[in-house]
Design a protein around this motif. Structure first.
Motif, PDB file in Angstrom:
ATOM      1  N   UNK A 223      -4.692  -5.213   2.355  1.00  0.00           N
ATOM      2  CA  UNK A 223      -5.915  -5.943   2.024  1.00  0.00           C
ATOM      3  C   UNK A 223      -6.543  -5.430   0.735  1.00  0.00           C
ATOM      4  N   UNK A 224      -6.313  -4.162   0.450  1.00  0.00           N
ATOM      5  CA  UNK A 224      -6.837  -3.567  -0.769  1.00  0.00           C
ATOM      6  C   UNK A 224      -6.036  -3.989  -1.994  1.00  0.00           C
ATOM      7  N   UNK A 225      -4.804  -4.436  -1.756  1.00  0.00           N
ATOM      8  CA  UNK A 225      -3.953  -4.833  -2.866  1.00  0.00           C
ATOM      9  C   UNK A 225      -2.861  -3.844  -3.181  1.00  0.00           C
ATOM     10  N   UNK A 226      -2.529  -3.007  -2.178  1.00  0.00           N
ATOM     11  CA  UNK A 226      -1.469  -2.008  -2.341  1.00  0.00           C
ATOM     12  C   UNK A 226      -0.336  -2.397  -1.389  1.00  0.00           C
ATOM     13  N   UNK A 227       0.710  -3.065  -1.885  1.00  0.00           N
ATOM     14  CA  UNK A 227       1.728  -3.635  -1.007  1.00  0.00           C
ATOM     15  C   UNK A 227       2.675  -2.642  -0.367  1.00  0.00           C
ATOM     16  N   UNK A 228       2.782  -1.426  -0.950  1.00  0.00           N
ATOM     17  CA  UNK A 228       3.698  -0.433  -0.376  1.00  0.00           C
ATOM     18  C   UNK A 228       3.202   0.967  -0.717  1.00  0.00           C
ATOM     19  N   UNK A 229       3.891   1.953  -0.157  1.00  0.00           N
ATOM     20  CA  UNK A 229       3.466   3.345  -0.315  1.00  0.00           C
ATOM     21  C   UNK A 229       4.185   4.054  -1.453  1.00  0.00           C
ATOM     22  N   UNK A 230       4.757   3.299  -2.361  1.00  0.00           N
ATOM     23  CA  UNK A 230       5.515   3.917  -3.441  1.00  0.00           C
ATOM     24  C   UNK A 230       4.650   4.843  -4.298  1.00  0.00           C
ATOM     25  N   UNK A 231       3.441   4.386  -4.606  1.00  0.00           N
ATOM     26  CA  UNK A 231       2.542   5.190  -5.441  1.00  0.00           C
ATOM     27  C   UNK A 231       1.327   5.693  -4.676  1.00  0.00           C
ATOM     28  N   UNK A 232       0.733   4.814  -3.864  1.00  0.00           N
ATOM     29  CA  UNK A 232      -0.518   5.163  -3.183  1.00  0.00           C
ATOM     30  C   UNK A 232      -0.242   5.335  -1.699  1.00  0.00           C
ATOM     31  N   UNK A 233      -0.411   6.560  -1.212  1.00  0.00           N
ATOM     32  CA  UNK A 233      -0.187   6.874   0.196  1.00  0.00           C
ATOM     33  C   UNK A 233      -1.518   7.109   0.910  1.00  0.00           C
TER      34      UNK A 233
END
Length: 220
Positions: A135-145
């Protein structure tokens, strides 16, 4: 709030102030923050005085994918850490809006990460964090965990490693007390900057400082 509980807040404020004092040196090397001490070591059989700096302690949590995420995942990388909870009614929405700016700027940088630790892991399950990230706009955990785990371990690493405020406080809105600090950590786990994540101008400075560490290649 007791003096013991206030101490991490005072440290964070002091570190933000110290980082701000380096504004005039923004073209140079970033300072190494936190306590340090010297020790004598042997190099080629000769005694040498070495400076040991404060470092982030080893950790292991889970990210929004349910995967184990530990200090091994950040070894050799530059990252920004913060503390939040998804139901936070105060500063967290502003912090996440500002952190999105950092994410958008560096999401394609392979040697950069963002770690957002929830201080309410009972509520902020892996599934909820995954939905929150999308919902925040972070589709995966590649950069933002978005990290969750044992609450006491999260409190401890926040206060003793990142030198910021992260604790339960029933007198606060939402039941938790945490600072809005964005903590910049280098490839060797050392704190190189602390920024107020609720202030656009400080996040602007963070965005300018990150490339300086990326160029260091962990060799400083």
């Amino acid at each position: 709030m007791t003096m013991r509980n206030l101490w991490p807040t005072l440290i964070t404020t002091a570190l933000i102030g110290l980082t701000s004092c380096t504004d005039g040196q923004n073209d140079g090397e970033l300072p190494i923050l936190g306590n340090k001490y010297t020790e004598e070591i042997l190099v080629d059989g000769k005694p040498v005085i070495d400076t040991v700096y404060h470092q982030i302690a080893p950790f292991e949590f889970k990210n929004q994918d349910g995967a184990a995420f530990s200090s091994k995942n950040v070894a050799g990388k530059v990252y920004v850490a913060d503390f939040f909870f998804t139901s936070c009614p105060t500063i967290c929405p502003v912090m996440k809006t500002q952190m999105l700016r950092v994410y958008d700027e560096f999401k394609d940088e392979p040697d950069f990460l963002i770690l957002s630790h929830t201080i309410d892991p009972d509520h902020d399950t892996v599934e909820l964090l995954a939905d929150y990230a999308v919902r925040l706009g972070v589709p995966n955990a590649q950069t933002w965990n978005f990290l969750t785990g044992d609450q006491e371990q999260i409190f401890e690493i926040g206060q003793t490693s990142y030198l910021t405020t992260a604790m339960e406080d029933k007198n606060e809105l939402g039941g938790y007390l945490h600072s809005g600090a964005f903590v910049l950590v280098d490839q060797r786990g050392r704190i190189r900057g602390v920024y107020d994540g609720t202030k656009e101008e400080q996040v602007n400075r963070l965005i300018k400082d990150i490339p300086k560490l990326l160029k260091e290649n962990g060799s400083s």
